[in-house]
Scaffold this active site. Structure first.
Site, PDB file in Angstrom:
ATOM      1  N   TYR A  75     -29.256 -53.661  14.940  1.00 34.67           N
ATOM      2  CA  TYR A  75     -30.030 -54.379  16.123  1.00 34.67           C
ATOM      3  C   TYR A  75     -31.037 -55.316  15.689  1.00 34.67           C
ATOM      4  CZ  TYR A  75     -32.114 -54.809  20.860  1.00 34.67           C
ATOM      5  OH  TYR A  75     -32.471 -55.168  22.005  1.00 34.67           O
ATOM      6  N   THR A  87     -31.943 -50.766  26.893  1.00 30.61           N
ATOM      7  CA  THR A  87     -33.323 -50.470  27.085  1.00 30.61           C
ATOM      8  C   THR A  87     -34.062 -51.498  26.735  1.00 30.61           C
ATOM      9  OG1 THR A  87     -33.169 -49.762  24.741  1.00 30.61           O
ATOM     10  CG2 THR A  87     -32.892 -47.980  26.508  1.00 30.61           C
ATOM     11  N   GLY A  88     -35.377 -51.662  27.283  1.00 31.91           N
ATOM     12  CA  GLY A  88     -36.297 -52.711  26.435  1.00 31.91           C
ATOM     13  C   GLY A  88     -37.707 -52.309  26.587  1.00 31.91           C
ATOM     14  N   SER A 124     -35.904 -56.109  26.577  1.00 25.59           N
ATOM     15  CA  SER A 124     -34.506 -56.440  25.998  1.00 25.59           C
ATOM     16  C   SER A 124     -33.130 -56.100  26.977  1.00 25.59           C
ATOM     17  CB  SER A 124     -34.274 -55.535  24.753  1.00 25.59           C
ATOM     18  OG  SER A 124     -34.961 -55.972  23.664  1.00 25.59           O
ATOM     19  N   PHE A 144     -45.430 -60.660  13.453  1.00 25.73           N
ATOM     20  CA  PHE A 144     -44.909 -61.877  14.376  1.00 25.73           C
ATOM     21  C   PHE A 144     -45.689 -61.831  15.172  1.00 25.73           C
ATOM     22  CE2 PHE A 144     -42.574 -63.418  17.736  1.00 25.73           C
ATOM     23  CZ  PHE A 144     -42.099 -64.539  17.348  1.00 25.73           C
TER      24      PHE A 144
END
Length: 367
Positions: free
Chosen positions: A181, A319-320, A90, A149
């Protein structure tokens, strides 16, 4: 013809130079060595907590330190290296937001444009949801990223991902009332960029960011990473307990992430991008102020930038996590001090999570 938005860096250069005045060469070398040793110790502690490998980069003014620890590839026992590429997840959102704000500066987009204006018929309530809401995660749209998903649709095209995402009931209404988010927002922004420019998002990122900043090891790709890179590992989780058995998920498709998380980069390139962004090289002052201003209270997010509380004050970054790789970027408001870290396992055990957080705080605030 696109207008290149470049601001003068003389003030930043003078400030960086001033920071080292009064330090003799030997003293400065000794300080670098001590900081590098302490940073390496922190990286080793992250690996000792159960994470296969980590890279940590710290930059202060014109001086940079980095440390690598553990393994980049458990099967081949390949050690982690400071310059390896990895998926930044992200953190991609900040890059996409930068492209959107460049288009705003060029008057090809407007923050108050509705989603319906650019993606007619795709998003329920799209007339009330503005681009500003997508950028700041205040649209109220639900996130699409969950286990269901990931299992069902890893290689869907962006428009199908968007249609699936907006089929879920909104989290709140009206848009702008709260922060929630959701990667859904950035998949939609990627589609808006393509509509406004009549070109692919990958090309816009390359020509507007990667090439001008000479980020030679950064790319936007949903396919397998080429060349030497960090392997990512997923730790199965059941009833809140994170398993110690790690599964290599590096080569899982990143198509579902797309504009929300498909950039591949290095710690050095990521630091260079944020330095250029916060230093005014990529967008004009008006758009940068909007980007760094919190959309709602309490302040947690601007337009593509997260706002973090640390022991040494508020920092800007993102962050991701994707495909078993997590990353964190912290910057002082003018990016004179930066921290970029990557670890190649997700989710983390409570001990590993606490150790990684402690490493970020210690490196950024105490070294």
């Amino acid at each position: 013809m696109r207008r290149r938005l470049v601001a003068a860096l003389a003030v930043a250069v003078l400030a960086a130079a001033g920071a080292v005045l009064g330090l003799g060469i030997e003293q400065r070398r000794r300080d670098q060595g001590e900081t590098g040793t302490r940073l390496q110790r922190l990286a080793d502690e992250v690996v000792a907590s159960g994470i296969p490998g980590t890279i940590v980069l710290l930059r202060d003014g014109s001086t940079e330190w980095s440390a690598a620890s553990g393994l980049a590839d458990r099967e081949r026992r390949r050690p982690m290296a400071r310059d390896l590429r990895f998926r930044i997840g992200s953190v991609t959102k900040t890059m996409v937001a930068t492209v959107v704000l460049q288009l705003v500066a060029e008057k090809r987009l407007h923050l108050e444009d509705s989603v319906e204006r650019w993606l007619p018929g795709l998003v329920p309530n799209g007339r009330r949801i503005k681009l500003r809401h997508l950028l700041s995660h205040t649209s109220g749209l639900a996130d699409y990223v969950d286990a269901d998903f990931v299992r069902r649709a890893p290689a869907w095209k962006p428009r199908r991902v968007a249609a699936y995402a907006v089929s879920r009931p909104p989290i709140f209404s009206p848009p702008g009332a709260q922060f929630a988010y959701a990667s859904t927002n950035y998949v939609l922004l990627g589609l808006v960029v393509e509509e406004a420019t009549r070109s692919e998002l990958a090309r816009e990122l390359r020509e507007r960011i990667f090439e001008p900043l000479q980020l030679g090891r950064t790319s936007f790709s949903t396919r397998r990473i080429r060349g030497n890179h960090v392997r990512g590992y997923r730790a199965p989780e059941r009833q809140g307990i994170v398993s110690r058995h790690l599964i290599d998920v590096t080569d899982d498709s990143a198509a579902g992430a797309w504009a929300a998380g498909a950039v591949v980069s290095t710690t050095h390139d990521v630091a260079r991008f944020f330095s250029a962004l916060l230093g005014g090289e990529l967008i004009p002052p008006r758009q940068l102020r909007a980007m760094t201003t919190a959309a709602v209270t309490p302040p947690r997010y601007g337009l593509g930038l997260a706002i973090f509380d640390t022991p040494c004050g508020k920092v800007l970054g993102h962050t991701g996590n994707i495909n078993g790789q997590i990353s964190a970027v912290w910057n002082s408001p003018n990016a004179s001090r930066q921290l970029v870290a990557m670890a190649n396992a997700y989710p983390l055990s409570p001990d590993a999570d606490a150790t990684l957080r402690r490493t970020l705080e210690s490196a950024f605030c105490a070294l």
